[in-house]
Scaffold this active site. Structure first.
Site, PDB file in Angstrom:
ATOM      1  CB  THR A  63      -0.906  -0.003   1.247  1.00 50.76           C
ATOM      2  OG1 THR A  63      -1.617  -1.230   1.267  1.00 50.76           O
ATOM      3  CG2 THR A  63      -1.874   1.152   1.263  1.00 50.76           C
ATOM      4  N   GLY A 102       2.672  -3.078   8.090  1.00 53.88           N
ATOM      5  CA  GLY A 102       2.937  -3.375   9.493  1.00 53.88           C
ATOM      6  C   GLY A 102       4.398  -3.767   9.696  1.00 53.88           C
ATOM      7  CD  GLU A 375      -3.859  -8.964   3.514  1.00 52.79           C
ATOM      8  OE1 GLU A 375      -4.016  -8.852   2.283  1.00 52.79           O
ATOM      9  OE2 GLU A 375      -2.746  -9.105   4.050  1.00 52.79           O
TER      10      GLU A 375
HETATM   11  C1  LIG Z   1       0.090 -20.850   6.275  1.00 54.41           C
HETATM   12  C2  LIG Z   1       0.480 -19.524   6.843  1.00 54.41           C
HETATM   13  C3  LIG Z   1      -0.529 -19.060   7.760  1.00 54.41           C
HETATM   14  C4  LIG Z   1      -0.189 -17.756   8.321  1.00 54.41           C
HETATM   15  C5  LIG Z   1      -1.150 -17.558   9.372  1.00 54.41           C
HETATM   16  C6  LIG Z   1      -1.742 -16.256   9.304  1.00 54.41           C
HETATM   17  C7  LIG Z   1      -2.845 -16.164  10.243  1.00 54.41           C
HETATM   18  C8  LIG Z   1      -3.336 -14.800  10.101  1.00 54.41           C
HETATM   19  C9  LIG Z   1      -4.521 -14.543  10.857  1.00 54.41           C
HETATM   20  C10 LIG Z   1      -4.963 -13.354  10.916  1.00 54.41           C
HETATM   21  C11 LIG Z   1      -4.262 -12.200  10.266  1.00 54.41           C
HETATM   22  C12 LIG Z   1      -4.010 -11.109  11.185  1.00 54.41           C
HETATM   23  C13 LIG Z   1      -2.749 -10.364  10.819  1.00 54.41           C
HETATM   24  C14 LIG Z   1      -2.820  -9.815   9.441  1.00 54.41           C
HETATM   25  C15 LIG Z   1      -2.079  -8.556   9.305  1.00 54.41           C
HETATM   26  C16 LIG Z   1      -2.570  -7.946   8.042  1.00 54.41           C
HETATM   27  C17 LIG Z   1      -1.701  -6.886   7.592  1.00 54.41           C
HETATM   28  C18 LIG Z   1      -2.271  -6.276   6.388  1.00 54.41           C
HETATM   29  C19 LIG Z   1      -1.698  -6.399   5.206  1.00 54.41           C
HETATM   30  C20 LIG Z   1      -2.268  -5.741   4.005  1.00 54.41           C
HETATM   31  O1  LIG Z   1      -3.263  -5.070   4.049  1.00 54.41           O
HETATM   32  S1  LIG Z   1      -1.441  -6.004   2.543  1.00 54.41           S
HETATM   33  C21 LIG Z   1      -2.261  -5.045   1.338  1.00 54.41           C
HETATM   34  C22 LIG Z   1      -3.590  -5.625   0.967  1.00 54.41           C
HETATM   35  N1  LIG Z   1      -4.173  -4.932  -0.143  1.00 54.41           N
HETATM   36  C23 LIG Z   1      -5.258  -5.325  -0.727  1.00 54.41           C
HETATM   37  O2  LIG Z   1      -5.887  -6.289  -0.327  1.00 54.41           O
HETATM   38  C24 LIG Z   1      -5.682  -4.552  -1.925  1.00 54.41           C
HETATM   39  C25 LIG Z   1      -7.079  -4.880  -2.392  1.00 54.41           C
HETATM   40  N2  LIG Z   1      -7.202  -4.798  -3.839  1.00 54.41           N
HETATM   41  C26 LIG Z   1      -7.171  -5.905  -4.654  1.00 54.41           C
HETATM   42  O3  LIG Z   1      -7.007  -7.019  -4.183  1.00 54.41           O
HETATM   43  C27 LIG Z   1      -7.364  -5.713  -6.114  1.00 54.41           C
HETATM   44  O4  LIG Z   1      -6.794  -4.639  -6.665  1.00 54.41           O
HETATM   45  C28 LIG Z   1      -8.846  -5.748  -6.524  1.00 54.41           C
HETATM   46  C29 LIG Z   1      -9.338  -7.167  -6.239  1.00 54.41           C
HETATM   47  C30 LIG Z   1      -9.677  -4.745  -5.746  1.00 54.41           C
HETATM   48  C31 LIG Z   1      -8.996  -5.420  -8.027  1.00 54.41           C
HETATM   49  O5  LIG Z   1      -7.971  -5.974  -8.766  1.00 54.41           O
HETATM   50  P1  LIG Z   1      -7.312  -5.330 -10.084  1.00 54.41           P
HETATM   51  O6  LIG Z   1      -7.614  -3.894 -10.209  1.00 54.41           O
HETATM   52  O7  LIG Z   1      -5.923  -5.712 -10.160  1.00 54.41           O
HETATM   53  O8  LIG Z   1      -7.983  -6.119 -11.169  1.00 54.41           O
HETATM   54  P2  LIG Z   1      -9.365  -6.060 -11.809  1.00 54.41           P
HETATM   55  O9  LIG Z   1      -9.154  -5.589 -13.186  1.00 54.41           O
HETATM   56  O10 LIG Z   1     -10.356  -5.350 -10.988  1.00 54.41           O
HETATM   57  O11 LIG Z   1      -9.690  -7.572 -11.802  1.00 54.41           O
HETATM   58  C32 LIG Z   1      -9.114  -8.443 -12.707  1.00 54.41           C
HETATM   59  C33 LIG Z   1      -9.663  -9.816 -12.491  1.00 54.41           C
HETATM   60  O12 LIG Z   1      -8.889 -10.452 -11.504  1.00 54.41           O
HETATM   61  C34 LIG Z   1      -9.706 -10.917 -10.471  1.00 54.41           C
HETATM   62  N3  LIG Z   1      -8.949 -10.947  -9.241  1.00 54.41           N
HETATM   63  C35 LIG Z   1      -8.540  -9.918  -8.474  1.00 54.41           C
HETATM   64  N4  LIG Z   1      -7.829 -10.370  -7.436  1.00 54.41           N
HETATM   65  C36 LIG Z   1      -7.768 -11.713  -7.571  1.00 54.41           C
HETATM   66  C37 LIG Z   1      -7.170 -12.742  -6.800  1.00 54.41           C
HETATM   67  N5  LIG Z   1      -6.522 -12.463  -5.679  1.00 54.41           N
HETATM   68  N6  LIG Z   1      -7.301 -14.006  -7.222  1.00 54.41           N
HETATM   69  C38 LIG Z   1      -7.978 -14.308  -8.347  1.00 54.41           C
HETATM   70  N7  LIG Z   1      -8.577 -13.371  -9.124  1.00 54.41           N
HETATM   71  C39 LIG Z   1      -8.469 -12.097  -8.728  1.00 54.41           C
HETATM   72  C40 LIG Z   1     -10.856  -9.967 -10.476  1.00 54.41           C
HETATM   73  O13 LIG Z   1     -11.966 -10.485  -9.796  1.00 54.41           O
HETATM   74  C41 LIG Z   1     -11.083  -9.810 -11.953  1.00 54.41           C
HETATM   75  O14 LIG Z   1     -11.728 -10.967 -12.421  1.00 54.41           O
HETATM   76  P3  LIG Z   1     -12.659 -10.899 -13.701  1.00 54.41           P
HETATM   77  O15 LIG Z   1     -12.047  -9.980 -14.692  1.00 54.41           O
HETATM   78  O16 LIG Z   1     -13.948 -10.404 -13.181  1.00 54.41           O
HETATM   79  O17 LIG Z   1     -12.719 -12.312 -14.139  1.00 54.41           O
HETATM   80  C1  LIG Z   2      -3.965  -1.831  10.616  1.00 54.95           C
HETATM   81  C2  LIG Z   2      -3.600  -1.839   9.169  1.00 54.95           C
HETATM   82  C3  LIG Z   2      -2.537  -2.614   8.749  1.00 54.95           C
HETATM   83  C4  LIG Z   2      -2.148  -2.616   7.411  1.00 54.95           C
HETATM   84  N1  LIG Z   2      -1.069  -3.356   7.048  1.00 54.95           N
HETATM   85  C5  LIG Z   2      -0.641  -3.312   5.765  1.00 54.95           C
HETATM   86  C6  LIG Z   2       0.511  -4.040   5.363  1.00 54.95           C
HETATM   87  O1  LIG Z   2       1.132  -4.745   6.161  1.00 54.95           O
HETATM   88  N2  LIG Z   2       0.936  -3.940   4.081  1.00 54.95           N
HETATM   89  C7  LIG Z   2       0.277  -3.173   3.177  1.00 54.95           C
HETATM   90  O2  LIG Z   2       0.721  -3.113   2.036  1.00 54.95           O
HETATM   91  N3  LIG Z   2      -0.837  -2.496   3.515  1.00 54.95           N
HETATM   92  C8  LIG Z   2      -1.307  -2.533   4.777  1.00 54.95           C
HETATM   93  N4  LIG Z   2      -2.439  -1.846   5.137  1.00 54.95           N
HETATM   94  C9  LIG Z   2      -3.155  -1.055   4.124  1.00 54.95           C
HETATM   95  C10 LIG Z   2      -4.475  -1.692   3.679  1.00 54.95           C
HETATM   96  O3  LIG Z   2      -4.243  -2.862   2.942  1.00 54.95           O
HETATM   97  C11 LIG Z   2      -5.280  -0.700   2.854  1.00 54.95           C
HETATM   98  O4  LIG Z   2      -5.583   0.402   3.689  1.00 54.95           O
HETATM   99  C12 LIG Z   2      -6.542  -1.346   2.324  1.00 54.95           C
HETATM  100  O5  LIG Z   2      -6.233  -2.247   1.292  1.00 54.95           O
HETATM  101  C13 LIG Z   2      -7.577  -0.321   1.821  1.00 54.95           C
HETATM  102  O6  LIG Z   2      -7.043   0.487   0.838  1.00 54.95           O
HETATM  103  P1  LIG Z   2      -7.132   2.091   0.891  1.00 54.95           P
HETATM  104  O7  LIG Z   2      -6.572   2.508   2.196  1.00 54.95           O
HETATM  105  O8  LIG Z   2      -6.545   2.562  -0.365  1.00 54.95           O
HETATM  106  O9  LIG Z   2      -8.667   2.409   0.913  1.00 54.95           O
HETATM  107  P2  LIG Z   2      -9.464   3.180  -0.204  1.00 54.95           P
HETATM  108  O10 LIG Z   2      -9.505   2.360  -1.428  1.00 54.95           O
HETATM  109  O11 LIG Z   2      -8.971   4.578  -0.342  1.00 54.95           O
HETATM  110  O12 LIG Z   2     -10.904   3.154   0.437  1.00 54.95           O
HETATM  111  C14 LIG Z   2     -11.609   4.322   0.881  1.00 54.95           C
HETATM  112  C15 LIG Z   2     -13.114   4.148   0.558  1.00 54.95           C
HETATM  113  O13 LIG Z   2     -13.284   4.113  -0.861  1.00 54.95           O
HETATM  114  C16 LIG Z   2     -14.099   3.019  -1.219  1.00 54.95           C
HETATM  115  N5  LIG Z   2     -13.651   2.468  -2.518  1.00 54.95           N
HETATM  116  C17 LIG Z   2     -12.379   2.380  -2.995  1.00 54.95           C
HETATM  117  N6  LIG Z   2     -12.360   1.784  -4.198  1.00 54.95           N
HETATM  118  C18 LIG Z   2     -13.629   1.456  -4.488  1.00 54.95           C
HETATM  119  C19 LIG Z   2     -14.247   0.796  -5.573  1.00 54.95           C
HETATM  120  N7  LIG Z   2     -13.546   0.349  -6.602  1.00 54.95           N
HETATM  121  N8  LIG Z   2     -15.578   0.618  -5.533  1.00 54.95           N
HETATM  122  C20 LIG Z   2     -16.301   1.068  -4.493  1.00 54.95           C
HETATM  123  N9  LIG Z   2     -15.766   1.697  -3.420  1.00 54.95           N
HETATM  124  C21 LIG Z   2     -14.451   1.893  -3.418  1.00 54.95           C
HETATM  125  C22 LIG Z   2     -13.888   1.985  -0.108  1.00 54.95           C
HETATM  126  O14 LIG Z   2     -15.002   1.115  -0.012  1.00 54.95           O
HETATM  127  C23 LIG Z   2     -13.719   2.873   1.109  1.00 54.95           C
HETATM  128  O15 LIG Z   2     -14.985   3.156   1.635  1.00 54.95           O
HETATM  129  C24 LIG Z   2      -2.857  -1.831   6.463  1.00 54.95           C
HETATM  130  C25 LIG Z   2      -3.952  -1.072   6.893  1.00 54.95           C
HETATM  131  C26 LIG Z   2      -4.323  -1.067   8.220  1.00 54.95           C
HETATM  132  C27 LIG Z   2      -5.489  -0.229   8.642  1.00 54.95           C
END
Ligand SMILES: CCCCCCCC/C=C\CCCCCCC/C=C/C(=O)SCCNC(=O)CCNC(=O)[C@H](O)C(C)(C)COP(=O)(O)OP(=O)(O)OC[C@H]1O[C@@H](n2cnc3c(N)ncnc32)[C@H](O)[C@@H]1OP(=O)(O)O
Ligand SMILES: Cc1cc2nc3c(=O)[nH]c(=O)nc-3n(C[C@H](O)[C@H](O)[C@H](O)COP(=O)(O)OP(=O)(O)OC[C@H]3O[C@@H](n4cnc5c(N)ncnc54)[C@H](O)[C@@H]3O)c2cc1C
Length: 618
Positions: A63, A102, A375
């Site tokens: 992110t 994180g 996530e």
């Molecule tokens: C064995 C080991 C165990 C370890 C134990 C762990 C236990 C853990 C327990 C609890 C956890 C607690 C601690 C966790 C700490 C968390 C820290 C946080 C980390 C983070 O946040 S990391 C950053 C995360 N970021 C995101 O999640 C971003 C979200 N956005 C997206 O995923 C994507 O951009 C999207 C899905 C919103 C859109 O994708 P994109 O723009 O690239 O593509 P599109 O054009 O929209 O879609 C294309 C096409 O692909 C499909 N698609 C998208 N993602 C996937 C996927 N992952 N897999 C398969 N397909 C995917 C999408 O649906 C489209 O499909 P169609 O075109 O419709 O067919």
């Molecule tokens: C505690 C914590 C730990 C984290 N740890 C990590 C980490 O380890 N690594 C890492 O890389 N990231 C990490 N993140 C970041 C996290 O993955 C992102 O904040 C998350 O994926 C949401 O993305 P954003 O902040 O861009 O939200 P935004 O996309 O800006 O969302 C803001 C608002 O816009 C809306 N929105 C956005 N796009 C759309 C759409 N296409 N359609 C409709 N509504 C939409 C959402 O629903 C939301 O209401 C962490 C975040 C937190 C809070």
């Protein structure tokens, strides 16, 4: 401890400092799994021993300040330089700085960085790179890198979520996580062979293919670009159990406390009842208890599905990726919403003491609630599930067979409910199937009519997104109800346990309908009379569950140390624990606090206050 299951090990470590969010959490949850799944055998050989022995401590940096949801919009660049066989990592704008990862600010010396790959003048989208950010000798920040913490958050105080930027930092070509995508020149057939002939060629041959990569900058595409999103899918699949765990712990605290706490004499001079005997307390807590069980079962299911699909992916079969993505994204969103809202209700149910940190509830809440955002933000995740449901709908309309958990889509919507006074589990499942099928169809119809009315696809999507959200939520709810029913029917439980669990399961289904009544009644699926059956059943189930309520939370088996709660203690000694907690507060360690001399004394006794103090007061 000899724990070999990674997820179990993760939870075990969490217990050491429950709800504190370990500064090594990302190392275990994302860094190690990313190396395991996305690195080539050579890279694994090099990095895994270091990472497993805490020489390399890492995180997952994706992110940025400007983009989280839209991964393709990330701005960090990784440009390949064939002359030096290096990638140049750069953060060209303010919004391209990594922000939020994180354990990044102070703990990690490495991270997996998601950056836009450029080679031979072309952009190839987001790819992962292993980047060392601090010295492994003295932990100093390496040249070309700026890193720090992002400051205080809603919770997660023990986790150093950080920012990070690169100033044309050069890293070796071998640091691109190349399991699925490669920069170099290899015959395209080789890439396909990896999947289609995996069982027919010696494994060593496969490993060799990775080391045959040429270094001129030619890019070889992965079989599916979304393979790079695998670590997110793993964590989404794990978060469901994590959310369930938080809700279950809150239920333990609130239900045990409600069995200890007495309030308000039932009639003049009568005994004050345990607050758990109030029907309104049961109405708020018992459905949450049922939810906690349901989400635990759903969490197990989705994680097992992850393992199965992952096994297939390892063998080169990517067919089930879309289903897994839809299931894990939707359930991650559904479970974290339910758990976060439920934990807050548990807190409110504890009255004033619920607001104290001594209850343990605030810590659980701030630990679980960011699961709605990280996530993948929940609404965005629900819309991913909806995207899949729309595809299923059009396949069903073309007469194609759908996979198991979406087979209800496209069913005949003219059926009437079979619900009777008895409230059979089968009739509950049928009701949820009907609701989800109807909402999926309604969203599809809305999309279709907007497109027919001249809207572009993306406009129609946005114009239907509230209904798409409803459809995805109904789908996830159905999944949880059906999975709960299946689990009770399939498990070899004792008949007494089945009787109790059946009531819990029925309550989950009945309460869910009553809370979303409009969606079940809009097309007349339920009659008013049938709603009456459900309302009466819910109240009867409260009485049914009441004698077992404490045993049902004890069965989660969380030790006091993990709950960290004066209210949820196993021995019920709530008041003594609250008093001890108060006595141990740092402010109680001196009779008069230093602030008296600084602020209060000048007001109360100005004549005995020093000149300097008087001056400060003026
Ligand atoms: C064995 C080991 C165990 C370890 C134990 C762990 C236990 C853990 C327990 C609890 C956890 C607690 C601690 C966790 C700490 C968390 C820290 C946080 C980390 C983070 O946040 S990391 C950053 C995360 N970021 C995101 O999640 C971003 C979200 N956005 C997206 O995923 C994507 O951009 C999207 C899905 C919103 C859109 O994708 P994109 O723009 O690239 O593509 P599109 O054009 O929209 O879609 C294309 C096409 O692909 C499909 N698609 C998208 N993602 C996937 C996927 N992952 N897999 C398969 N397909 C995917 C999408 O649906 C489209 O499909 P169609 O075109 O419709 O067919
Ligand atoms: C505690 C914590 C730990 C984290 N740890 C990590 C980490 O380890 N690594 C890492 O890389 N990231 C990490 N993140 C970041 C996290 O993955 C992102 O904040 C998350 O994926 C949401 O993305 P954003 O902040 O861009 O939200 P935004 O996309 O800006 O969302 C803001 C608002 O816009 C809306 N929105 C956005 N796009 C759309 C759409 N296409 N359609 C409709 N509504 C939409 C959402 O629903 C939301 O209401 C962490 C975040 C937190 C809070």
């Amino acid at each position: 401890m000899g724990i070999t299951d990674m997820q179990e090990a993760f939870y075990y470590r969490e217990c050491a400092a429950a709800h504190e969010n370990s500064p090594l959490g990302l190392h275990y949850a994302m860094f190690l799994p990313t190396i395991n799944k996305q690195a080539t055998p050579e890279q694994k050989k090099k990095w895994l021993p270091l990472a497993e022995n805490y020489k390399m401590i890492g995180t997952y940096a994706q992110t940025e300040l400007g983009h989280g949801t839209f991964i393709r919009g990330l701005e960090t660049t990784a440009t390949y330089d064939p002359k030096t066989k290096e990638f140049i990592l750069d953060s060209p704008t303010l919004t391209s700085k990594k922000y939020w990862p994180g354990c990044l600010g102070k703990t990690s010396n490495h991270c997996v960085v998601m950056a836009q790959l450029y080679t031979q003048g072309k952009s190839h989208g987001p790819h992962m790179f292993m980047v060392q950010i601090r010295s492994m000798e003295d932990h100093s920040v390496l040249p070309g890198i700026e890193v720090g913490v992002i400051g205080n958050k809603f919770g997660y105080g023990t986790n150093d979520n950080g920012f990070l930027s690169f100033d044309k930092l050069r890293i070796p070509r071998e640091n691109m996580l190349m399991r699925y995508s490669q920069v170099g020149r290899i015959p395209r057939e080789n890439m396909l062979m990896r999947y289609s002939q995996v069982s027919r060629i010696p494994r060593e041959n496969m490993l060799m293919r990775y080391s045959q990569v040429h270094e001129d900058g030619t890019y070889v595409k992965p079989q599916n670009a979304k393979l790079a999103y695998g670590s997110m899918v793993l964590i989404r699949s794990s978060i469901v159990s994590d959310a369930a765990r938080g809700l279950a712990q809150a239920c333990v605290i609130s239900i045990r406390y409600s069995a200890v706490r007495r309030q308000t004499e039932a009639y003049p001079g009568g005994e004050e009842p345990q607050i758990l005997d109030y029907q309104t307390q049961q109405y708020r807590l018992f459905p949450l208890l049922a939810s906690a069980y349901s989400l635990q079962l759903a969490g197990k299911y989705v994680f097992n599905t992850y393992l199965e699909v992952n096994d297939q992916i390892e063998k080169g079969n990517l067919e089930s990726m879309p289903e897994l993505h839809a299931l894990s994204a939707g359930l991650k969103a559904f479970s974290t919403y339910e758990a976060s809202a439920g934990i807050e209700v548990c807190r409110i149910c504890c009255g004033g003491h619920g607001y104290s940190q001594a209850s343990g509830l605030p810590k659980i809440y701030v630990d679980v609630v960011p699961g709605c955002t990280y996530e993948g933000e929940n609404t965005v995740m629900m819309l991913q599930t909806a995207r899949y449901l729309m595809k299923c709908y059009s396949r069903a309309k073309q007469g194609q067979k759908l996979p198991g958990f979406v087979q209800y889509i496209g069913q005949n919507l003219n059926k009437k409910s079979c619900m009777s006074e008895e409230v059979a589990l089968g009739c509950l499942v049928m009701a949820y199937e009907h609701r989800a099928a109807r909402l999926v169809e309604a969203a599809a119809m809305r999309m279709q009519s907007l497109i027919q009315g001249g809207k572009k696809q993306h406009e129609a999507w946005n114009g239907s997104s509230v209904q798409l959200f409803w459809a995805a939520k109904a789908h996830c709810h159905l999944f949880c109800v059906k999975n709960f029913v299946d689990a009770i029917q399939a498990k070899s439980l004792s008949s007494k346990t089945v009787t109790v669990m059946k009531s819990v399961c029925q309550l989950y289904g009945v309460h869910g309908i009553l809370e979303n009544l409009g969606e079940f009644m809009q097309d007349g699926f339920f009659s008013g009379e049938q709603v009456g059956y459900l309302q009466r059943k819910m109240l009867a189930l409260f009485e049914n569950i009441r004698p077992n309520a404490v045993a049902l939370v004890d069965a989660f088996d969380y030790p006091d140390m993990v709950l960290g709660s004066c209210l949820g203690r196993y021995d019920g000694q709530v008041y003594q624990a609250l008093y001890d907690y108060a006595k141990s507060a740092p402010m109680n360690q001196t009779e008069i606090h230093s602030t008296y001399y600084k602020h209060l004394k000048p007001l109360i006794n100005p004549e005995t206050t020093s000149d300097a103090m008087q001056f400060a007061k003026l």
